[in-house]
Design a protein around this motif. Structure first.
Motif, PDB file in Angstrom:
ATOM      1  N   LEU A 263      -7.630   1.214   2.223  1.00 57.17           N
ATOM      2  CA  LEU A 263      -6.270   0.671   2.305  1.00 57.17           C
ATOM      3  C   LEU A 263      -5.882   0.379   3.752  1.00 57.17           C
ATOM      4  N   GLU A 264      -6.380   1.171   4.692  1.00 58.86           N
ATOM      5  CA  GLU A 264      -6.063   0.942   6.109  1.00 58.86           C
ATOM      6  C   GLU A 264      -6.631  -0.382   6.602  1.00 58.86           C
ATOM      7  N   ASN A 265      -7.758  -0.819   6.030  1.00 57.12           N
ATOM      8  CA  ASN A 265      -8.423  -2.042   6.479  1.00 57.12           C
ATOM      9  C   ASN A 265      -8.235  -3.206   5.509  1.00 57.12           C
ATOM     10  N   ALA A 266      -7.376  -3.031   4.492  1.00 60.36           N
ATOM     11  CA  ALA A 266      -7.296  -3.993   3.390  1.00 60.36           C
ATOM     12  C   ALA A 266      -6.490  -5.226   3.745  1.00 60.36           C
ATOM     13  N   SER A 267      -6.902  -6.350   3.180  1.00 55.78           N
ATOM     14  CA  SER A 267      -6.078  -7.555   3.163  1.00 55.78           C
ATOM     15  C   SER A 267      -5.254  -7.529   1.884  1.00 55.78           C
TER      16      SER A 267
ATOM     17  N   VAL B 270       0.813  -1.219   0.000  1.00 56.46           N
ATOM     18  CA  VAL B 270       0.000   0.000   0.000  1.00 56.46           C
ATOM     19  C   VAL B 270       0.846   1.267   0.000  1.00 56.46           C
ATOM     20  N   LEU B 271       2.150   1.122   0.247  1.00 54.26           N
ATOM     21  CA  LEU B 271       2.984   2.312   0.381  1.00 54.26           C
ATOM     22  C   LEU B 271       2.900   3.205  -0.852  1.00 54.26           C
ATOM     23  N   ASP B 272       3.093   2.611  -2.037  1.00 52.45           N
ATOM     24  CA  ASP B 272       3.064   3.415  -3.264  1.00 52.45           C
ATOM     25  C   ASP B 272       1.661   3.922  -3.554  1.00 52.45           C
ATOM     26  N   LEU B 273       0.644   3.084  -3.256  1.00 51.67           N
ATOM     27  CA  LEU B 273      -0.737   3.507  -3.502  1.00 51.67           C
ATOM     28  C   LEU B 273      -1.120   4.661  -2.584  1.00 51.67           C
TER      29      LEU B 273
ATOM     30  N   ARG C  51      -6.122  -1.781  -6.510  1.00 52.19           N
ATOM     31  CA  ARG C  51      -5.194  -1.414  -7.595  1.00 52.19           C
ATOM     32  C   ARG C  51      -5.892  -1.509  -8.947  1.00 52.19           C
ATOM     33  N   GLU C  52      -6.690  -2.556  -9.133  1.00 50.23           N
ATOM     34  CA  GLU C  52      -7.441  -2.732 -10.384  1.00 50.23           C
ATOM     35  C   GLU C  52      -8.398  -1.555 -10.602  1.00 50.23           C
ATOM     36  N   GLU C  53      -9.058  -1.139  -9.532  1.00 46.83           N
ATOM     37  CA  GLU C  53      -9.991  -0.015  -9.628  1.00 46.83           C
ATOM     38  C   GLU C  53      -9.261   1.278 -10.000  1.00 46.83           C
ATOM     39  N   LEU C  54      -8.100   1.492  -9.402  1.00 46.88           N
ATOM     40  CA  LEU C  54      -7.338   2.702  -9.697  1.00 46.88           C
ATOM     41  C   LEU C  54      -6.844   2.714 -11.147  1.00 46.88           C
TER      42      LEU C  54
ATOM     43  N   LEU D 172      -3.677   4.833 -12.284  1.00 49.19           N
ATOM     44  CA  LEU D 172      -2.496   4.007 -12.511  1.00 49.19           C
ATOM     45  C   LEU D 172      -2.495   3.522 -13.954  1.00 49.19           C
ATOM     46  N   ARG D 173      -1.300   3.276 -14.475  1.00 52.96           N
ATOM     47  CA  ARG D 173      -1.188   2.699 -15.808  1.00 52.96           C
ATOM     48  C   ARG D 173      -1.334   1.188 -15.722  1.00 52.96           C
TER      49      ARG D 173
END
Length: 569
Positions: A411-415, A291-294, A423-426, A432-433
């Motif tokens: 992202l805070e609650n994500a598995s 999640v760091l980059d996201l 990531r797919e949604e973004l 995101l590319r």
């Protein structure tokens, strides 16, 4: 490090009993540093996790399910070529160190039998998993390559000779005699605990301290007796794996650490102990890396939109002056005979004022009176036309910020699995590319986490927008009850039941508050209504809905309650 030489010895002993002479059926590499071996044999199917994670390196049997990449990494493919179908011949510890060698008997393409050796080095950030040909001692490959630029002592990459990590020149505590023990420890210098760690292989600070505590008065004889008793249990494989949770830290050992104050839990299996200790910690570490980059991307986008709001509000203030600019233009036109080029202002009668008060109008001295009038008429036209556009942009930008805050909360609650959906949604939303467009497959319906209320009603919680949309618009029925924190980013929650009690409602509201941005707040407002009153506007971003006929309850997030409802699944 809790994973010391004693843990390694206990683990090797248990693994030897459980997976020796069994076949490696499949090999997976779910993460960059992790391998999972599916092993089949007389004890049924078992999974062996081997990890060179720099923070949580480990090896143990696991019952956890892993999400594997669509395309296996190169190291995974190499291990499949050399080890799949092979039989585990022997598992051994090297010199009481945190190094494990696994010999695997395989057949090549011609049917000839060969032995391959998988070496697992549990060495903190230097941990590695290396495949070696024991006949030549040459490295076939390693999960992490070590080049001459990294280490001049030993390199890890294909074709190099395997060299063990540097020897620490310590004594094996299981083989030391009483005379050797007394000769290497300087009792007059004190700090016996530190000396134990420095002198004996595989000895961690926690075990050293336990030996001293059990010794009582730290005389030579007492310390030796305590040390000897501990080693006798290790030699006899008389283990009682234990996890200790204290205020300062969580630790584990093959035998209870009585000097640590805290809650202790013992296990009959070192594998089960290790899985429980590392599982959540390692997953959180993996999630943190993913999640760091996201998070950085989303935070930057949020900051840009917040600056855009400030700029739009400034433009809005200017746009609201449109009528004033029109007035200036008309009054300049009416007083052209009084104004001349070079004037910096015009003091004129305001014919539109009931009291006919005079008004001072700023002028551009480089323009003629007529050009000044035209300048104000152009400003009027520009700002009048932009007013609707600015207000539309404000609405859209605020919605954008709300959307980004929702994703950051998710992202805070994500598995690990949730992050892939996010990531797919973004990618779909253009943040995101898409680097794997050619290989993208149609996704199955998402799995929604289910909780059970104390009254026995199912409660579903969406952890990302893909799950939220599926839950609210497809899985839920019109008579089900939908919940969401009021004006706060969070999860969609659905009580999958037509009738239920107030306790179920409050528990569902607690789940909605817990899986929201207000997770650490109290008295969080949560709206609830029937699914039939929840709609998604055309063109709205994923997860965004409007609703009506709602009521509101106030709850305080309770992690213990969440875990209780989750355990009842």
């Amino acid at each position: 490090m809790a994973f010391d030489g004693f843990v390694t010895r206990a683990l090797v002993h248990e693994l030897s009993e459980k997976i020796t002479n069994q076949k490696i059926h499949k090999i997976y590499q779910p993460h960059q540093t992790d391998l999972v071996f599916l092993i089949r044999g007389f004890q049924g199917n078992q999974q062996l996790l081997i990890s060179a994670n720099p923070t949580y390196p480990r090896i143990h049997l696991t019952t956890r399910n892993f999400i594997n990449p669509a395309e296996p990494p190169m190291f995974c493919m190499l291990l499949r070529k050399h080890l799949e179908g092979g039989v585990i011949e022997q598992i051994r510890q090297v010199d009481h160190e945190r190094i494990i060698e696994i010999d695997i008997k395989t057949r090549d393409e011609l049917g000839d039998i060969h032995t391959k050796r998988l070496i697992v080095e549990i060495m903190g950030r230097h941990s590695n998993i290396i495949l070696v040909n024991p006949d030549t001692n040459l490295i076939i490959d390693g999960i992490t390559h070590v080049t001459p630029a990294i280490s001049s002592y030993r390199q890890v990459y294909p074709g190099r000779e395997y060299i063990a990590p540097p020897a620490q020149n310590k004594l094996n505590p299981l083989e030391v005699t009483q005379d050797q023990f007394f000769s290497v420890l300087q009792f007059n210098e004190g700090k016996i605990e530190k000396q134990l760690v420095q002198q004996f292989t595989g000895m961690g600070p926690s075990v050293a301290k336990e030996i001293l505590v059990l010794a009582g008065l730290p005389t030579r004889e007492n310390v030796w007796n305590s040390f000897s008793n501990w080693m006798d249990k290790i030699r006899q494989h008389d283990y009682l794996p234990t996890i200790i949770v204290s205020e300062e830290k969580t630790d584990f050992s093959v035998l209870p650490l009585t000097h640590m104050a805290g809650q202790m839990e013992s296990f009959t299996s070192i594998n089960v102990c290790l899985e429980q200790f590392y599982d959540q910690k390692a997953e959180r570490d993996t999630i943190r890396q993913k999640v760091l980059d996201l998070s950085k991307l989303l935070s930057n986008e949020k900051h840009k939109n917040e600056k855009k709001i400030d700029n739009l509000l400034n433009d809005l203030e200017d746009a609201k002056k449109a009528d004033q600019y029109r007035l200036f233009g008309e009054l300049i036109t009416a007083h052209l005979h009084q104004i001349k080029k070079g004037d910096q202002e015009a003091n004129v009668i305001n014919y539109y004022d009931e009291n006919q008060n005079r008004l001072t109008i700023p002028l551009d001295p480089l323009k003629t009176p007529s050009e000044n009038a035209q300048m104000y008429f152009k400003k009027y036209s520009k700002y009048k036309n932009s007013l609707d556009y600015i207000e539309t942009q404000l609405v859209q930008t605020r919605e954008e910020i709300s959307y980004l805050e929702t994703i950051l909360t998710q992202l805070e609650n994500a598995s690990v699995e949730d992050i892939d959906d996010i990531r797919e949604e973004l990618i779909e939303q253009g943040y995101l590319r898409d680097r794997k467009r050619q290989n993208r497959k149609k996704k199955k319906d998402p799995e929604i986490e289910q909780f059970i209320s104390t009254e026995g009603h199912p409660i579903f919680v969406g952890k990302n927008n893909r799950q939220n949309e599926y839950l609210t618009h497809r899985l839920a029925s019109s008579s089900d009850t939908w919940l969401h924190t009021k004006d706060i980013p969070g999860s969609h929650v659905v009580i999958k039941s037509r009738e239920f009690g107030e306790k179920t409602l409050l528990e569902a509201a607690t789940l909605a508050a817990y899986f929201s941005k207000a997770k650490h707040s109290s008295q969080v407002p949560v709206d609830y209504t029937r699914i039939k009153y929840v709609k998604k506007p055309n063109g709205a971003k994923p997860g965004f809905v409007i609703y009506e006929n709602q009521k509101t309850v106030f709850v305080t997030p309770d992690e213990k309650l969440v875990e209780t409802l989750r355990r009842k699944k």
